[in-house]
Design a protein around this motif. Structure first.
Motif, PDB file in Angstrom:
ATOM      1  N   GLU A  94      13.184  28.640  47.640  1.00  0.00           N
ATOM      2  CA  GLU A  94      11.737  28.425  47.500  1.00  0.00           C
ATOM      3  C   GLU A  94      10.958  29.718  47.716  1.00  0.00           C
ATOM      4  OE1 GLU A  94      11.836  23.743  48.940  1.00  0.00           O
ATOM      5  OE2 GLU A  94      11.187  25.287  50.356  1.00  0.00           O
ATOM      6  N   LEU A  95      11.357  30.509  48.702  1.00  0.00           N
ATOM      7  CA  LEU A  95      10.686  31.788  48.951  1.00  0.00           C
ATOM      8  C   LEU A  95      10.869  32.743  47.779  1.00  0.00           C
ATOM      9  CD1 LEU A  95      11.686  32.254  52.691  1.00  0.00           C
ATOM     10  CD2 LEU A  95       9.358  31.870  51.829  1.00  0.00           C
ATOM     11  N   LEU A  96      12.072  32.808  47.243  1.00  0.00           N
ATOM     12  CA  LEU A  96      12.325  33.696  46.111  1.00  0.00           C
ATOM     13  C   LEU A  96      11.604  33.224  44.847  1.00  0.00           C
ATOM     14  CD1 LEU A  96      16.118  34.481  46.667  1.00  0.00           C
ATOM     15  CD2 LEU A  96      14.143  35.955  47.166  1.00  0.00           C
ATOM     16  N   ALA A  97      11.496  31.909  44.664  1.00  0.00           N
ATOM     17  CA  ALA A  97      10.751  31.373  43.523  1.00  0.00           C
ATOM     18  C   ALA A  97       9.281  31.768  43.621  1.00  0.00           C
ATOM     19  CB  ALA A  97      10.897  29.857  43.450  1.00  0.00           C
ATOM     20  N   TYR A  98       8.715  31.687  44.816  1.00  0.00           N
ATOM     21  CA  TYR A  98       7.321  32.088  45.011  1.00  0.00           C
ATOM     22  C   TYR A  98       7.164  33.591  44.790  1.00  0.00           C
ATOM     23  CZ  TYR A  98       2.653  32.421  47.058  1.00  0.00           C
ATOM     24  OH  TYR A  98       1.311  32.651  47.264  1.00  0.00           O
ATOM     25  N   ARG A  99       8.117  34.374  45.310  1.00  0.00           N
ATOM     26  CA  ARG A  99       8.049  35.826  45.088  1.00  0.00           C
ATOM     27  C   ARG A  99       8.059  36.144  43.605  1.00  0.00           C
ATOM     28  NH1 ARG A  99      12.994  39.622  46.375  1.00  0.00           N
ATOM     29  NH2 ARG A  99      13.599  38.513  44.513  1.00  0.00           N
ATOM     30  N   ASN A 100       8.890  35.444  42.848  1.00  0.00           N
ATOM     31  CA  ASN A 100       8.926  35.660  41.402  1.00  0.00           C
ATOM     32  C   ASN A 100       7.609  35.252  40.746  1.00  0.00           C
ATOM     33  OD1 ASN A 100      11.579  36.513  41.681  1.00  0.00           O
ATOM     34  ND2 ASN A 100      12.450  34.551  41.100  1.00  0.00           N
ATOM     35  N   ALA A 101       7.022  34.155  41.214  1.00  0.00           N
ATOM     36  CA  ALA A 101       5.789  33.641  40.613  1.00  0.00           C
ATOM     37  C   ALA A 101       4.595  34.545  40.888  1.00  0.00           C
ATOM     38  CB  ALA A 101       5.510  32.227  41.125  1.00  0.00           C
ATOM     39  N   ILE A 102       4.568  35.232  42.013  1.00  0.00           N
ATOM     40  CA  ILE A 102       3.414  36.082  42.324  1.00  0.00           C
ATOM     41  C   ILE A 102       3.522  37.482  41.738  1.00  0.00           C
ATOM     42  CG2 ILE A 102       2.925  34.794  44.437  1.00  0.00           C
ATOM     43  CD1 ILE A 102       4.024  37.226  46.032  1.00  0.00           C
ATOM     44  N   ALA A 103       4.668  37.801  41.176  1.00  0.00           N
ATOM     45  CA  ALA A 103       4.890  39.156  40.666  1.00  0.00           C
ATOM     46  C   ALA A 103       3.880  39.561  39.593  1.00  0.00           C
ATOM     47  CB  ALA A 103       6.310  39.293  40.128  1.00  0.00           C
ATOM     48  N   SER A 104       3.358  38.607  38.842  1.00  0.00           N
ATOM     49  CA  SER A 104       2.428  38.936  37.750  1.00  0.00           C
ATOM     50  C   SER A 104       0.965  38.888  38.179  1.00  0.00           C
ATOM     51  CB  SER A 104       2.652  37.980  36.584  1.00  0.00           C
ATOM     52  OG  SER A 104       2.399  36.651  36.997  1.00  0.00           O
ATOM     53  N   LEU A 105       0.693  38.566  39.439  1.00  0.00           N
ATOM     54  CA  LEU A 105      -0.697  38.523  39.900  1.00  0.00           C
ATOM     55  C   LEU A 105      -1.285  39.927  39.980  1.00  0.00           C
ATOM     56  CD1 LEU A 105      -0.523  35.939  42.831  1.00  0.00           C
ATOM     57  CD2 LEU A 105      -1.438  35.586  40.533  1.00  0.00           C
ATOM     58  N   ASP A 106      -2.574  40.013  39.742  1.00  0.00           N
ATOM     59  CA  ASP A 106      -3.290  41.272  39.893  1.00  0.00           C
ATOM     60  C   ASP A 106      -3.840  41.375  41.312  1.00  0.00           C
ATOM     61  OD1 ASP A 106      -2.925  42.000  37.202  1.00  0.00           O
ATOM     62  OD2 ASP A 106      -4.676  40.833  36.587  1.00  0.00           O
ATOM     63  N   ASP A 107      -4.168  42.608  41.730  1.00  0.00           N
ATOM     64  CA  ASP A 107      -4.878  42.776  42.996  1.00  0.00           C
ATOM     65  C   ASP A 107      -6.250  42.154  42.836  1.00  0.00           C
ATOM     66  OD1 ASP A 107      -2.917  44.144  44.400  1.00  0.00           O
ATOM     67  OD2 ASP A 107      -3.583  46.104  43.684  1.00  0.00           O
ATOM     68  N   PRO A 108      -6.833  41.564  43.835  1.00  0.00           N
ATOM     69  CA  PRO A 108      -6.354  41.437  45.204  1.00  0.00           C
ATOM     70  C   PRO A 108      -5.510  40.190  45.447  1.00  0.00           C
ATOM     71  CG  PRO A 108      -8.604  40.696  45.120  1.00  0.00           C
ATOM     72  CD  PRO A 108      -8.234  41.125  43.719  1.00  0.00           C
ATOM     73  N   ALA A 109      -5.366  39.320  44.430  1.00  0.00           N
ATOM     74  CA  ALA A 109      -4.600  38.081  44.623  1.00  0.00           C
ATOM     75  C   ALA A 109      -3.151  38.390  45.010  1.00  0.00           C
ATOM     76  CB  ALA A 109      -4.643  37.220  43.365  1.00  0.00           C
TER      77      ALA A 109
END
Length: 163
Positions: A94-109
């Motif tokens: 679950e942690l790795l899935a979230y890490r993968n999902a946030i990889a495309s977010l821009d700053d500051p998100a």
């Protein structure tokens, strides 16, 4: 702050830690800057002192969380021994899935999402509930919990913390 500063003054915090002085300076109306040797502390203080478009931030974080849930737990096959020791397979996925999902977010998100990931990872470790700060060894079996005054089990998931 009122004792030594007035609104509009500049305040420098050479050991910013989690950024509390910077936050208080902002509330007080002073200009502030801080530095720290810890990259995590710099990230945390930046997240705490940045101004956000809250609706946009909330939407970006909800979309990332939904993406992580839809994709399901990430493959943990290549994870380090340390990660395998300290996290249940479910929590790690679950942690790795979230890490993968946030990889495309821009700053500051992206910065906010990394803090969420960090705090969730801290809470999802295989340790006793009363020893989150400095656990010495992973705990996989039920134990008598001093915090809850009953028998507890280590956390097996991370999704509730990510939410």
């Amino acid at each position: 702050m009122h004792r030594y500063f007035k609104p509009g003054d500049s305040i420098f915090d050479p050991f910013v830690g989690s950024g509390t002085t910077l936050v208080e300076a902002n509330v007080f109306g002073a200009q502030s800057i801080g530095c720290d040797i810890s990259a995590f502390n710099c990230l945390l203080s930046r997240v705490k002192t940045t101004h956000y478009a809250l609706a946009q931030m909330e939407m970006a974080l909800k979309v990332a969380l939904q993406e992580a849930r839809q994709n399901g737990p990430a493959d943990i096959a290549g994870s380090s021994q340390w990660l395998s020791d300290w996290y249940s397979p479910r929590a790690l996925g679950e942690l790795l899935a979230y890490r993968n999902a946030i990889a495309s977010l821009d700053d500051p998100a992206w910065d906010v999402a990394r803090i969420i990931l960090s705090r969730s990872a801290r809470s999802a470790r295989l340790t006793t509930h009363f020893d989150l700060d400095f656990p010495r060894t992973p705990t996989r079996d039920p134990y008598h919990c001093h915090k809850h005054k009953k028998t507890c089990r280590p956390v097996d998931e991370a999704a509730k913390f990510l939410s």
